[in-house]
Design a protein around this motif. Structure first.
Motif, PDB file in Angstrom:
ATOM      1  N   GLU A  43     -24.625   5.991 -42.395  1.00  9.87           N
ATOM      2  CA  GLU A  43     -24.226   5.834 -43.800  1.00  9.87           C
ATOM      3  C   GLU A  43     -25.492   5.799 -44.670  1.00  9.87           C
ATOM      4  O   GLU A  43     -26.538   5.328 -44.222  1.00  9.87           O
ATOM      5  CB  GLU A  43     -23.423   4.525 -43.945  1.00  9.87           C
ATOM      6  CG  GLU A  43     -22.814   4.309 -45.343  1.00  9.87           C
ATOM      7  CD  GLU A  43     -21.821   5.412 -45.723  1.00  9.87           C
ATOM      8  OE1 GLU A  43     -20.625   5.262 -45.394  1.00  9.87           O
ATOM      9  OE2 GLU A  43     -22.255   6.409 -46.346  1.00  9.87           O
ATOM     10  N   VAL A  44     -25.419   6.342 -45.901  1.00  8.20           N
ATOM     11  CA  VAL A  44     -26.614   6.400 -46.752  1.00  8.20           C
ATOM     12  C   VAL A  44     -26.414   5.568 -48.013  1.00  8.20           C
ATOM     13  O   VAL A  44     -25.295   5.485 -48.551  1.00  8.20           O
ATOM     14  CB  VAL A  44     -26.947   7.865 -47.139  1.00  8.20           C
ATOM     15  CG1 VAL A  44     -25.854   8.486 -48.000  1.00  8.20           C
ATOM     16  CG2 VAL A  44     -28.298   7.948 -47.844  1.00  8.20           C
ATOM     17  N   GLY A  45     -27.502   4.931 -48.449  1.00 13.49           N
ATOM     18  CA  GLY A  45     -27.494   4.205 -49.734  1.00 13.49           C
ATOM     19  C   GLY A  45     -28.576   4.810 -50.630  1.00 13.49           C
ATOM     20  O   GLY A  45     -29.672   5.130 -50.151  1.00 13.49           O
ATOM     21  N   TYR A  46     -28.219   5.024 -51.917  1.00  5.54           N
ATOM     22  CA  TYR A  46     -29.155   5.660 -52.851  1.00  5.54           C
ATOM     23  C   TYR A  46     -29.745   4.638 -53.820  1.00  5.54           C
ATOM     24  O   TYR A  46     -29.035   3.771 -54.325  1.00  5.54           O
ATOM     25  CB  TYR A  46     -28.427   6.733 -53.678  1.00  5.54           C
ATOM     26  CG  TYR A  46     -27.874   7.880 -52.870  1.00  5.54           C
ATOM     27  CD1 TYR A  46     -26.510   8.076 -52.732  1.00  5.54           C
ATOM     28  CD2 TYR A  46     -28.732   8.775 -52.222  1.00  5.54           C
ATOM     29  CE1 TYR A  46     -26.002   9.124 -51.990  1.00  5.54           C
ATOM     30  CE2 TYR A  46     -28.231   9.826 -51.472  1.00  5.54           C
ATOM     31  CZ  TYR A  46     -26.867   9.996 -51.365  1.00  5.54           C
ATOM     32  OH  TYR A  46     -26.366  11.045 -50.620  1.00  5.54           O
ATOM     33  N   LEU A 112     -25.278   0.830 -50.106  1.00  5.84           N
ATOM     34  CA  LEU A 112     -24.915   0.853 -48.680  1.00  5.84           C
ATOM     35  C   LEU A 112     -23.925  -0.267 -48.357  1.00  5.84           C
ATOM     36  O   LEU A 112     -22.885  -0.055 -47.730  1.00  5.84           O
ATOM     37  CB  LEU A 112     -26.211   0.663 -47.869  1.00  5.84           C
ATOM     38  CG  LEU A 112     -26.318   1.223 -46.460  1.00  5.84           C
ATOM     39  CD1 LEU A 112     -25.746   2.614 -46.350  1.00  5.84           C
ATOM     40  CD2 LEU A 112     -27.785   1.166 -46.005  1.00  5.84           C
ATOM     41  N   TYR A 113     -24.211  -1.463 -48.874  1.00 10.60           N
ATOM     42  CA  TYR A 113     -23.350  -2.633 -48.617  1.00 10.60           C
ATOM     43  C   TYR A 113     -21.947  -2.395 -49.160  1.00 10.60           C
ATOM     44  O   TYR A 113     -20.938  -2.617 -48.490  1.00 10.60           O
ATOM     45  CB  TYR A 113     -23.973  -3.867 -49.268  1.00 10.60           C
ATOM     46  CG  TYR A 113     -23.138  -5.124 -49.134  1.00 10.60           C
ATOM     47  CD1 TYR A 113     -22.351  -5.578 -50.184  1.00 10.60           C
ATOM     48  CD2 TYR A 113     -23.122  -5.847 -47.936  1.00 10.60           C
ATOM     49  CE1 TYR A 113     -21.567  -6.716 -50.056  1.00 10.60           C
ATOM     50  CE2 TYR A 113     -22.349  -6.999 -47.803  1.00 10.60           C
ATOM     51  CZ  TYR A 113     -21.573  -7.420 -48.858  1.00 10.60           C
ATOM     52  OH  TYR A 113     -20.796  -8.551 -48.736  1.00 10.60           O
ATOM     53  N   ALA A 114     -21.872  -1.889 -50.390  1.00  9.24           N
ATOM     54  CA  ALA A 114     -20.551  -1.664 -51.012  1.00  9.24           C
ATOM     55  C   ALA A 114     -19.768  -0.606 -50.227  1.00  9.24           C
ATOM     56  O   ALA A 114     -18.556  -0.747 -50.015  1.00  9.24           O
ATOM     57  CB  ALA A 114     -20.743  -1.225 -52.461  1.00  9.24           C
ATOM     58  N   LYS A 115     -20.461   0.430 -49.752  1.00 12.48           N
ATOM     59  CA  LYS A 115     -19.775   1.477 -48.958  1.00 12.48           C
ATOM     60  C   LYS A 115     -19.212   0.863 -47.681  1.00 12.48           C
ATOM     61  O   LYS A 115     -18.076   1.102 -47.299  1.00 12.48           O
ATOM     62  CB  LYS A 115     -20.747   2.617 -48.618  1.00 12.48           C
ATOM     63  CG  LYS A 115     -20.952   3.598 -49.756  1.00 12.48           C
ATOM     64  CD  LYS A 115     -22.116   4.535 -49.511  1.00 12.48           C
ATOM     65  CE  LYS A 115     -22.270   5.552 -50.632  1.00 12.48           C
ATOM     66  NZ  LYS A 115     -23.615   6.191 -50.628  1.00 12.48           N
ATOM     67  N   LYS A 116     -20.027   0.012 -47.037  1.00 17.17           N
ATOM     68  CA  LYS A 116     -19.577  -0.593 -45.766  1.00 17.17           C
ATOM     69  C   LYS A 116     -18.451  -1.583 -45.984  1.00 17.17           C
ATOM     70  O   LYS A 116     -17.627  -1.812 -45.125  1.00 17.17           O
ATOM     71  CB  LYS A 116     -20.770  -1.254 -45.064  1.00 17.17           C
ATOM     72  CG  LYS A 116     -21.832  -0.260 -44.608  1.00 17.17           C
ATOM     73  CD  LYS A 116     -23.112  -0.937 -44.149  1.00 17.17           C
ATOM     74  CE  LYS A 116     -23.026  -1.398 -42.714  1.00 17.17           C
ATOM     75  NZ  LYS A 116     -22.969  -0.305 -41.730  1.00 17.17           N
ATOM     76  N   GLN A 117     -18.385  -2.178 -47.185  1.00 22.53           N
ATOM     77  CA  GLN A 117     -17.282  -3.104 -47.520  1.00 22.53           C
ATOM     78  C   GLN A 117     -16.045  -2.324 -47.992  1.00 22.53           C
ATOM     79  O   GLN A 117     -14.990  -2.907 -48.212  1.00 22.53           O
ATOM     80  CB  GLN A 117     -17.714  -4.061 -48.642  1.00 22.53           C
ATOM     81  CG  GLN A 117     -18.880  -4.974 -48.282  1.00 22.53           C
ATOM     82  CD  GLN A 117     -18.566  -5.915 -47.124  1.00 22.53           C
ATOM     83  OE1 GLN A 117     -17.520  -6.585 -47.133  1.00 22.53           O
ATOM     84  NE2 GLN A 117     -19.426  -5.933 -46.114  1.00 22.53           N
ATOM     85  N   PRO A 343     -16.812   3.946 -61.811  1.00 24.09           N
ATOM     86  CA  PRO A 343     -16.225   4.427 -60.559  1.00 24.09           C
ATOM     87  C   PRO A 343     -15.458   3.329 -59.820  1.00 24.09           C
ATOM     88  O   PRO A 343     -15.838   2.145 -59.880  1.00 24.09           O
ATOM     89  CB  PRO A 343     -17.435   4.875 -59.734  1.00 24.09           C
ATOM     90  CG  PRO A 343     -18.506   5.166 -60.718  1.00 24.09           C
ATOM     91  CD  PRO A 343     -18.271   4.205 -61.851  1.00 24.09           C
ATOM     92  N   THR A 344     -14.371   3.730 -59.145  1.00 20.20           N
ATOM     93  CA  THR A 344     -13.573   2.759 -58.366  1.00 20.20           C
ATOM     94  C   THR A 344     -13.659   3.060 -56.861  1.00 20.20           C
ATOM     95  O   THR A 344     -13.148   2.309 -56.063  1.00 20.20           O
ATOM     96  CB  THR A 344     -12.091   2.844 -58.798  1.00 20.20           C
ATOM     97  OG1 THR A 344     -11.683   4.226 -58.689  1.00 20.20           O
ATOM     98  CG2 THR A 344     -11.913   2.390 -60.254  1.00 20.20           C
ATOM     99  N   VAL A 345     -14.355   4.157 -56.517  1.00 19.83           N
ATOM    100  CA  VAL A 345     -14.481   4.500 -55.081  1.00 19.83           C
ATOM    101  C   VAL A 345     -15.528   3.587 -54.431  1.00 19.83           C
ATOM    102  O   VAL A 345     -16.334   2.978 -55.140  1.00 19.83           O
ATOM    103  CB  VAL A 345     -14.900   5.985 -54.899  1.00 19.83           C
ATOM    104  CG1 VAL A 345     -13.843   6.920 -55.461  1.00 19.83           C
ATOM    105  CG2 VAL A 345     -16.251   6.239 -55.572  1.00 19.83           C
ATOM    106  N   PRO A 346     -15.521   3.481 -53.089  1.00 17.69           N
ATOM    107  CA  PRO A 346     -16.497   2.607 -52.419  1.00 17.69           C
ATOM    108  C   PRO A 346     -17.941   3.005 -52.725  1.00 17.69           C
ATOM    109  O   PRO A 346     -18.255   4.183 -52.805  1.00 17.69           O
ATOM    110  CB  PRO A 346     -16.192   2.813 -50.923  1.00 17.69           C
ATOM    111  CG  PRO A 346     -14.762   3.208 -50.879  1.00 17.69           C
ATOM    112  CD  PRO A 346     -14.524   4.018 -52.131  1.00 17.69           C
ATOM    113  N   GLY A 347     -18.778   2.013 -52.946  1.00 17.40           N
ATOM    114  CA  GLY A 347     -20.197   2.250 -53.200  1.00 17.40           C
ATOM    115  C   GLY A 347     -20.489   2.540 -54.654  1.00 17.40           C
ATOM    116  O   GLY A 347     -19.741   2.155 -55.552  1.00 17.40           O
TER     117      GLY A 347
END
Ligand SMILES: O=C(O)CCC(=O)C1=CC=C[C@@H](O)[C@@H]1C(=O)O
Ligand SMILES: [Mg+2]
Length: 368
Positions: A43-46, A112-117, A343-347
């Protein structure tokens, strides 16, 4: 748990559609550092580091931030596991200063954290808005050009106009704008162009009933702004003076300002920006999200931050094409009648547009 496997640090450079001029100089080309962090699941975080190419706004530059990130921050991030991005600030408390270098990496951890949550960043932060109000910056000292820009920004629906002033260009300049736009909410940003000797000149601006005057005095000052605020009616907003939570507490304690312009990069990351937001709410100060003439990744963090309830005024928020022919993110950030959706999508809600990124990337390095 966030466990970073590798990181990429890249420098991108894009010319502005129009020069961005203040009494400090003119920005024609914007360089910034992009941070990409991959965890062990791929997974990538920007993140985006908003230091400018030269130290005209704060003492950081692209070069100093690159050095701090490559030689200090990223080697430590690659070794440590984070249960939450909030841990970053205390992990790096012994690394003095360099808030923009820290913020470029810390924000990537939040994505990254928000995507994983599986949650949007706005939701993770406690955001309550699904759209935010945009304010435009009229970055010219020329009245004719300023009126042209304000006409265009008004058509686009921007909710307030921020003028750049200095002792050589204030009362007459504002008067000319006010004559053509008697009702438009106006604010001014002095970028520390004045001193306490200019109190009478600053008090004269009270006649325009401006929303605020941003950073009239020295870039690190808290005390003299408190003296000034007691002598003028226009609310003072601090920008450059607030580089961490302590500065915010001092300014609130002394009554140095009524408003704080919160910029994630200037204060050292999203966790600290949120803490300053909470302080403003606790002490009834107004807050808004400042801009850094940045690319879409940083703009996206500003959207998440500005969705918090304490952001009561339009920020320096704008679409992806406000400064650039084409931004480096997908999808592009769009503004509809002065409003931008959160945005409401993950991350973070946006990714790097690899084609555009390759066009504008001038240097990149993988760090493992
Ligand atoms: O990003 C934007 O839209 C506006 C940015 C902006 O006004 C500023 C960015 C950086 C330095 C200054 O010139 C100014 C500011 O002080 O807020
Ligand atoms: Mg400012």
């Amino acid at each position: 748990m966030i466990d970073i496997e590798k990181a990429q640090v890249s420098i991108v450079s894009i010319p502005l559609k129009k020069p961005f001029s203040t009494h400090l100089g003119v920005v024609r080309e914007r360089e910034a550092i992009m941070i990409e962090l991959w965890d062990r699941e791929g997974e990538v975080g920007y993140g985006e580091t908003v230091a400018f190419s030269s130290p005209w706004y704060t003492e950081e530059t692209v070069k100093t931030a690159y050095h701090i990130q490559k030689d200090f921050i990223l080697p430590m991030v690659l070794k440590k596991k984070f249960a939450h991005p909030r841990e970053f600030a205390c992990e790096f408390s012994s690394l003095r200063g360099n808030p923009m270098a820290k913020s470029g990496v810390e924000t990537a951890l939040w994505d990254l954290y928000a995507k994983k949550q599986g949650q949007s960043l706005s939701r993770i932060l406690g955001g309550t808005r699904n759209e935010v109000r945009a304010g435009a910056v009229v970055a010219t000292q020329d009245v004719t050009e300023a009126l042209k820009q304000i006409e265009q920004f008004t058509e686009q629906g921007f909710e307030r106009m921020k003028l750049k002033i200095s002792p050589a260009n204030d009362r007459q300049f504002i008067q000319a704008i006010r004559k053509e736009y008697p009702k438009t909410p106006l604010m001014v940003d002095a970028n520390s162009a004045y001193t306490l000797e200019d109190i009478d000149q600053l008090r004269a601006l009270d006649e325009f009933e401006l929303l605020m005057i941003e950073q009239p005095l020295g870039t690190t000052d808290i005390v003299e702004h408190a003296i000034l605020q007691k002598q003028i009616n226009t609310p003072i907003c601090l920008d450059e003076s607030i580089t961490n939570v302590h500065d915010a507490k001092s300014a609130i304690q002394l009554g140095s300002c009524q408003i704080i312009n919160i910029k994630i990069g200037r204060v050292g990351g999203l966790a600290i920006a949120k803490q300053i937001h909470d302080l403003c709410q606790e002490h009834q100060l107004q807050a808004w999200c400042g801009g850094m003439i940045e690319f879409g990744i940083s703009k996206a963090y500003n959207l998440a931050l500005a969705s918090l309830p304490g952001f009561t005024l339009p920020g320096d928020l704008s679409s992806s094409t406000h400064y650039w022919q084409e931004d480096i993110i997908t999808p592009a950030i769009e503004m509809e009648q002065g409003k931008i959706s959160v945005p409401t999508v993950p991350g973070l809600g946006f990714s790097i547009n690899e084609r555009r990124f390759d066009e504008v990337c001038v240097h990149k390095e993988m760090i493992k």
